[in-house]
Design a protein around this motif. Sequence first.
Motif, short mmCIF file in Angstrom:
data_model
loop_
_atom_site.label_atom_id
_atom_site.label_comp_id
_atom_site.label_asym_id
_atom_site.label_seq_id
_atom_site.Cartn_x
_atom_site.Cartn_y
_atom_site.Cartn_z
N GLN A 196 42.89 65.71 40.35
CA GLN A 196 42.72 67.16 40.33
C GLN A 196 43.18 67.69 41.66
O GLN A 196 42.43 67.62 42.62
N PRO A 197 44.41 68.16 41.86
CA PRO A 197 45.49 68.24 40.88
C PRO A 197 46.49 67.10 41.06
O PRO A 197 46.44 66.38 42.07
N PHE A 253 34.43 68.53 33.02
CA PHE A 253 34.91 68.03 34.30
C PHE A 253 34.24 66.70 34.69
O PHE A 253 34.84 65.88 35.37
N GLN A 260 50.87 74.74 36.67
CA GLN A 260 51.09 75.97 37.41
C GLN A 260 51.93 75.71 38.66
O GLN A 260 51.92 74.61 39.18
N GLU A 306 52.40 76.64 42.54
CA GLU A 306 51.71 77.24 43.68
C GLU A 306 52.73 77.38 44.79
O GLU A 306 53.43 76.42 45.12
N ARG A 313 54.87 74.06 44.93
CA ARG A 313 54.66 72.81 44.22
C ARG A 313 54.25 73.12 42.80
O ARG A 313 53.59 74.13 42.54
N ILE A 326 51.95 71.91 39.94
CA ILE A 326 50.80 71.01 39.80
C ILE A 326 50.31 71.03 38.36
O ILE A 326 50.50 72.00 37.64
N TYR A 355 46.59 70.52 36.63
CA TYR A 355 45.20 70.48 37.08
C TYR A 355 44.29 70.51 35.87
O TYR A 355 44.68 70.91 34.77
#
Lengths: 351, 351
Positions: A69-70, A248, A259, A261, A268, A270, A272
């Motif tokens: 994560q992530p 989780f 997504q 970022e 990047r 990622i 997640y």
Amino acid sequence: MDPDARKLLKTDWSHLLSILEERTDEMLILAPSLNEKGLVDWARFRAGERPVLERGLPLNSVKRFCFPQPEELFLFSCRPAEPGAFRLQEPARLEKNTVLFGVRPCDARSIELNRLPYEHDPYFNSRLESLMVIGIPCRETCSTCFCTWTGGGPQGTDGMDAAVWEYDEGVVVQLLSEKGEKFFSSLSATLLSREEFESLFASSFGNLSEDVQNPADLMKQKPLLSCYDAPFWQRVADSCINCGVCTFLCPTCYCFDIQDERLGGQGRRIRYWDSCMFPLFTQHASGHNPRGRKVQRVRNRFMHKLKYFPDRFGPLSCVGCGRCIRECPVNIDIREVLRDLLQVPGEESDS
Amino acid sequence: MVSVNKRITEELRAEAGRLLESGEIAAFLGYCRGSLPYAPRPFVARTAKDAERLIWNSFCVINLANYIPGLLQELDSEHGAGDEISGPKVGVVATGCWSRNIVIQIQEQRFTRERVLIIGVSSRGMVDRKRLHSAVDGMEITGIEEEDHIITLMAGGEGIEVPRWNLIRDNCRTCTRPDPVFFDEMIGEPQGERSIAEPFSQVEEIESLTPDERWEWFQQEISSCIRCYACRNACPLCYCSTCFVDDSRPQWVGKSLNATDTALFHILRAFHCAGRCTDCGTCESVCPMGIKMRLLTKKLQKDLLELYDFEPGLDLETPLPLSTYRQDDPDLDIVSEPAEQDGVRPSRKGG
């Protein structure tokens, strides 16, 4: 307990730990430990410390070690025209192999189950390749444990490279994979014959009954729509607050979102952890949400684990670790949902 | 001698049953037994028979006000929507802080006064699950017997008696208003307002640190956050149709685990509760990682009291200070407050 181990050894505890201590520079070794809040969680194993193995499961499951994560998928430049800029770049990969020490059979088995949907996933598989799982069978079960309802067992070795357990005079080490053999190659230990192993095993665990049930086949026979339309979902949803605690902490919830970022000139991509409890999980760009209501989201989580996953892959997507039961703020209990689903009438085969 | 909570349970069952039977309410929000001895389950009784399952004990840590708007929506779809006043009614059991949250919900127009029937119960303080587990040194709790001042925990095959107050949550220990302030009926005896010598001592302890130390405390406190949003989802104040963490255009907060993103989430969540938080402690109770995020809202509660001499949710008439403008509002010198450190005054750069 897998008697088909490549090698069965016995040694003593301090020698076993010294093997781990020797490797703390070349590998990232993690073991259950008490955190600053007094809770058991995964932490870096340090020489001289004894892993906390008597206080139940670590709070977090082992899934983050193959499904972090992530996960950084790649890096990109937002200004590729600038001199020296790259367009796309591989993120830095793990330099060290990771060793997990003290993994319980449920958590170890979760890795095997997660391999099913991630069969062709390069990220998951490359992490799995550099992961070494040293398991520890359970001598007792908690009231929230139910591995034997899900096809696993308290002494199962699925997903382990090695298993270790204490007996009166020392530690038994079962080497279950090539990785396991390699890791313990410098262990000075006495080779155990199959008979010796079995008698030590019987005297250590013999009193634990291991009546494993696997309701996956029963669930596969249940008609999908009857499960979907079952009347009890509203009751489960009545209590649910749609948080992500269950998903989780669950070792076998593996859903993600992706997504980009950006920070300054670089970014990047990622992936997640996502949770089917969150409305955003199914929110469409149009604004429509096919699971806009709480009851729909609650149902999906259980249907995925107990019906869709077995329909598609065979086993339940649940190892019975009980974290979701233990930590659910409102005491939603997956065992009750499983029982209720098993009550849904079956159907004569109409194919 | 029957304990206070047992008497409340009996009366609650009878009264909720009567209200459901007579059709005055369409559903009653309370607690039923859960599958773990320390985890009662928020529960919706829809029939008089359901009401027989209601319970009341020292483990009811989830603020039930949180469920009211969603349940009213469900009822509208089950019974056909009436108008805002004559639609189906929800009955709910409420303590001091919960009743204040209901007041705030009505003030913020989540639902109308006419659609809730509040049965008030004075709270004797609810148990902190982490304290409970440390009272038995992390052993599994297999049963609980509750008397008025002693709680007996079954663990490790024996009963361990613990003074009840030792297990009570921080927020309940400093609670000055255990009695419901807003209700239709009351069950059990009120306790009256409690005077607490140092209600904000936990906050003052952190206030006495330097800014750097405070930041370090905060970073450490939230370092284990898994972003499950249980604190947000369990909170009756958190009902934005799209939470800022879920917004994607623009995206305010990163989605995975990153110290800055996690800090931003916790800071903004707390500020959103400013002037509205009743210190019900649910956020902290539901956190699986034991994060003390309640101290952030407690600090804001202290500020509110100092600046506006205001406690939220005491009546329907007094407007919430942070959503109202008054000429005599305290004029906070936020912008030019000197934040000198090491003799250097931080300069404000434009742009």
